[in-house]
Scaffold this motif. Sequence first.
Motif, PDB file in Angstrom:
ATOM      1  N   LEU A  29       0.821  -1.204   0.000  1.00 28.85           N
ATOM      2  CA  LEU A  29       0.000   0.000   0.000  1.00 28.85           C
ATOM      3  C   LEU A  29       0.857   1.257   0.000  1.00 28.85           C
ATOM      4  O   LEU A  29       0.479   2.272  -0.599  1.00 28.85           O
ATOM      5  CB  LEU A  29      -0.949   0.000   1.202  1.00 28.85           C
ATOM      6  CG  LEU A  29      -2.118  -0.980   1.115  1.00 28.85           C
ATOM      7  CD1 LEU A  29      -2.834  -1.069   2.457  1.00 28.85           C
ATOM      8  CD2 LEU A  29      -3.082  -0.585   0.019  1.00 28.85           C
ATOM      9  N   ARG A  30       1.990   1.201   0.662  1.00 28.04           N
ATOM     10  CA  ARG A  30       2.889   2.362   0.665  1.00 28.04           C
ATOM     11  C   ARG A  30       3.386   2.655  -0.747  1.00 28.04           C
ATOM     12  O   ARG A  30       3.481   3.814  -1.156  1.00 28.04           O
ATOM     13  CB  ARG A  30       4.056   2.122   1.608  1.00 28.04           C
ATOM     14  CG  ARG A  30       3.662   2.224   3.059  1.00 28.04           C
ATOM     15  CD  ARG A  30       4.855   2.024   3.970  1.00 28.04           C
ATOM     16  NE  ARG A  30       4.442   2.108   5.356  1.00 28.04           N
ATOM     17  CZ  ARG A  30       4.926   1.326   6.325  1.00 28.04           C
ATOM     18  NH1 ARG A  30       5.846   0.422   6.058  1.00 28.04           N
ATOM     19  NH2 ARG A  30       4.499   1.463   7.556  1.00 28.04           N
ATOM     20  N   PHE A  31       3.707   1.603  -1.494  1.00 26.02           N
ATOM     21  CA  PHE A  31       4.143   1.808  -2.877  1.00 26.02           C
ATOM     22  C   PHE A  31       3.009   2.338  -3.738  1.00 26.02           C
ATOM     23  O   PHE A  31       3.216   3.195  -4.601  1.00 26.02           O
ATOM     24  CB  PHE A  31       4.686   0.508  -3.482  1.00 26.02           C
ATOM     25  CG  PHE A  31       6.115   0.256  -3.136  1.00 26.02           C
ATOM     26  CD1 PHE A  31       7.117   1.001  -3.730  1.00 26.02           C
ATOM     27  CD2 PHE A  31       6.459  -0.708  -2.226  1.00 26.02           C
ATOM     28  CE1 PHE A  31       8.449   0.781  -3.413  1.00 26.02           C
ATOM     29  CE2 PHE A  31       7.775  -0.932  -1.887  1.00 26.02           C
ATOM     30  CZ  PHE A  31       8.772  -0.185  -2.489  1.00 26.02           C
ATOM     31  N   GLN A  32       1.800   1.843  -3.513  1.00 23.24           N
ATOM     32  CA  GLN A  32       0.652   2.341  -4.267  1.00 23.24           C
ATOM     33  C   GLN A  32       0.423   3.823  -3.992  1.00 23.24           C
ATOM     34  O   GLN A  32       0.067   4.579  -4.894  1.00 23.24           O
ATOM     35  CB  GLN A  32      -0.607   1.557  -3.911  1.00 23.24           C
ATOM     36  CG  GLN A  32      -0.629   0.155  -4.452  1.00 23.24           C
ATOM     37  CD  GLN A  32      -1.878  -0.595  -4.042  1.00 23.24           C
ATOM     38  OE1 GLN A  32      -2.830  -0.004  -3.554  1.00 23.24           O
ATOM     39  NE2 GLN A  32      -1.865  -1.905  -4.219  1.00 23.24           N
ATOM     40  N   LYS A  33       0.641   4.222  -2.754  1.00 24.92           N
ATOM     41  CA  LYS A  33       0.457   5.641  -2.404  1.00 24.92           C
ATOM     42  C   LYS A  33       1.461   6.512  -3.139  1.00 24.92           C
ATOM     43  O   LYS A  33       1.114   7.571  -3.677  1.00 24.92           O
ATOM     44  CB  LYS A  33       0.609   5.826  -0.896  1.00 24.92           C
ATOM     45  CG  LYS A  33       0.382   7.245  -0.435  1.00 24.92           C
ATOM     46  CD  LYS A  33       0.509   7.379   1.062  1.00 24.92           C
ATOM     47  CE  LYS A  33       0.313   8.815   1.499  1.00 24.92           C
ATOM     48  NZ  LYS A  33       0.492   8.979   2.937  1.00 24.92           N
ATOM     49  N   VAL A  34       2.708   6.057  -3.201  1.00 16.99           N
ATOM     50  CA  VAL A  34       3.755   6.841  -3.852  1.00 16.99           C
ATOM     51  C   VAL A  34       3.509   6.937  -5.353  1.00 16.99           C
ATOM     52  O   VAL A  34       3.697   7.997  -5.954  1.00 16.99           O
ATOM     53  CB  VAL A  34       5.141   6.223  -3.559  1.00 16.99           C
ATOM     54  CG1 VAL A  34       6.220   6.848  -4.416  1.00 16.99           C
ATOM     55  CG2 VAL A  34       5.479   6.379  -2.090  1.00 16.99           C
ATOM     56  N   THR A  35       3.067   5.837  -5.959  1.00 16.77           N
ATOM     57  CA  THR A  35       2.858   5.838  -7.406  1.00 16.77           C
ATOM     58  C   THR A  35       1.526   6.465  -7.801  1.00 16.77           C
ATOM     59  O   THR A  35       1.277   6.689  -8.985  1.00 16.77           O
ATOM     60  CB  THR A  35       2.919   4.409  -7.971  1.00 16.77           C
ATOM     61  OG1 THR A  35       1.912   3.615  -7.346  1.00 16.77           O
ATOM     62  CG2 THR A  35       4.285   3.798  -7.733  1.00 16.77           C
ATOM     63  N   ASN A  39      -6.516   3.202  -4.605  1.00 13.75           N
ATOM     64  CA  ASN A  39      -7.940   3.502  -4.761  1.00 13.75           C
ATOM     65  C   ASN A  39      -8.591   3.817  -3.426  1.00 13.75           C
ATOM     66  O   ASN A  39      -9.349   4.773  -3.306  1.00 13.75           O
ATOM     67  CB  ASN A  39      -8.664   2.323  -5.411  1.00 13.75           C
ATOM     68  CG  ASN A  39      -8.202   2.096  -6.831  1.00 13.75           C
ATOM     69  OD1 ASN A  39      -7.808   3.030  -7.512  1.00 13.75           O
ATOM     70  ND2 ASN A  39      -8.234   0.857  -7.272  1.00 13.75           N
ATOM     71  N   ASN A  40      -8.307   3.007  -2.426  1.00  9.38           N
ATOM     72  CA  ASN A  40      -8.921   3.169  -1.113  1.00  9.38           C
ATOM     73  C   ASN A  40      -7.893   3.772  -0.165  1.00  9.38           C
ATOM     74  O   ASN A  40      -7.031   3.065   0.355  1.00  9.38           O
ATOM     75  CB  ASN A  40      -9.411   1.806  -0.606  1.00  9.38           C
ATOM     76  CG  ASN A  40     -10.161   1.902   0.689  1.00  9.38           C
ATOM     77  OD1 ASN A  40     -10.332   2.977   1.239  1.00  9.38           O
ATOM     78  ND2 ASN A  40     -10.599   0.763   1.194  1.00  9.38           N
ATOM     79  N   THR A  41      -7.991   5.045   0.078  1.00  9.20           N
ATOM     80  CA  THR A  41      -6.991   5.716   0.903  1.00  9.20           C
ATOM     81  C   THR A  41      -7.145   5.396   2.387  1.00  9.20           C
ATOM     82  O   THR A  41      -6.245   5.672   3.170  1.00  9.20           O
ATOM     83  CB  THR A  41      -7.059   7.238   0.716  1.00  9.20           C
ATOM     84  OG1 THR A  41      -8.377   7.680   1.026  1.00  9.20           O
ATOM     85  CG2 THR A  41      -6.723   7.616  -0.716  1.00  9.20           C
ATOM     86  N   ALA A  42      -8.254   4.807   2.793  1.00 11.70           N
ATOM     87  CA  ALA A  42      -8.461   4.447   4.199  1.00 11.70           C
ATOM     88  C   ALA A  42      -7.869   3.079   4.515  1.00 11.70           C
ATOM     89  O   ALA A  42      -7.752   2.717   5.687  1.00 11.70           O
ATOM     90  CB  ALA A  42      -9.944   4.446   4.524  1.00 11.70           C
ATOM     91  N   ARG A  43      -7.490   2.318   3.516  1.00  8.57           N
ATOM     92  CA  ARG A  43      -7.018   0.951   3.738  1.00  8.57           C
ATOM     93  C   ARG A  43      -5.751   0.878   4.595  1.00  8.57           C
ATOM     94  O   ARG A  43      -5.661   0.002   5.461  1.00  8.57           O
ATOM     95  CB  ARG A  43      -6.814   0.245   2.392  1.00  8.57           C
ATOM     96  CG  ARG A  43      -6.461  -1.195   2.520  1.00  8.57           C
ATOM     97  CD  ARG A  43      -7.591  -2.005   3.115  1.00  8.57           C
ATOM     98  NE  ARG A  43      -7.148  -3.380   3.312  1.00  8.57           N
ATOM     99  CZ  ARG A  43      -7.554  -4.142   4.312  1.00  8.57           C
ATOM    100  NH1 ARG A  43      -8.432  -3.716   5.167  1.00  8.57           N
ATOM    101  NH2 ARG A  43      -7.091  -5.355   4.441  1.00  8.57           N
ATOM    102  N   PRO A  44      -4.744   1.747   4.421  1.00  6.33           N
ATOM    103  CA  PRO A  44      -3.558   1.645   5.292  1.00  6.33           C
ATOM    104  C   PRO A  44      -3.911   1.776   6.771  1.00  6.33           C
ATOM    105  O   PRO A  44      -3.351   1.074   7.610  1.00  6.33           O
ATOM    106  CB  PRO A  44      -2.668   2.803   4.837  1.00  6.33           C
ATOM    107  CG  PRO A  44      -3.068   3.047   3.437  1.00  6.33           C
ATOM    108  CD  PRO A  44      -4.531   2.741   3.370  1.00  6.33           C
ATOM    109  N   ARG A  45      -4.832   2.649   7.104  1.00  4.19           N
ATOM    110  CA  ARG A  45      -5.250   2.821   8.496  1.00  4.19           C
ATOM    111  C   ARG A  45      -5.928   1.541   9.009  1.00  4.19           C
ATOM    112  O   ARG A  45      -5.694   1.129  10.143  1.00  4.19           O
ATOM    113  CB  ARG A  45      -6.201   4.011   8.602  1.00  4.19           C
ATOM    114  CG  ARG A  45      -6.505   4.419  10.018  1.00  4.19           C
ATOM    115  CD  ARG A  45      -7.366   5.675  10.090  1.00  4.19           C
ATOM    116  NE  ARG A  45      -6.820   6.773   9.295  1.00  4.19           N
ATOM    117  CZ  ARG A  45      -7.443   7.324   8.250  1.00  4.19           C
ATOM    118  NH1 ARG A  45      -8.616   6.904   7.870  1.00  4.19           N
ATOM    119  NH2 ARG A  45      -6.881   8.319   7.595  1.00  4.19           N
TER     120      ARG A  45
END
Length: 66
Positions: A29-35, A39-45
């Motif tokens: 998810l961290r890599f998805q955030k950087v790139t 889609n779901n920004t609440a998923r890391p939390r």
Amino acid sequence: MATASELRNLDDDGLREQLQGCYEELFNLRFQKVTGSMNNTARPRQVKKDIARIKTILRERALAQE
């Protein structure tokens, strides 16, 4: 996302496997955030909370054995 009662039904090895899976998902998810492909920004939390739940259950069991 698993509830605490569902996680308590697993044995220690199952919990450790779940924990490892959560860490891998958080890493991805961290890599998805950087790139910018997340889609779901609440998923890391949510994953961080799952990790905390699993660690809490493992710690409770460790203290109960002492």
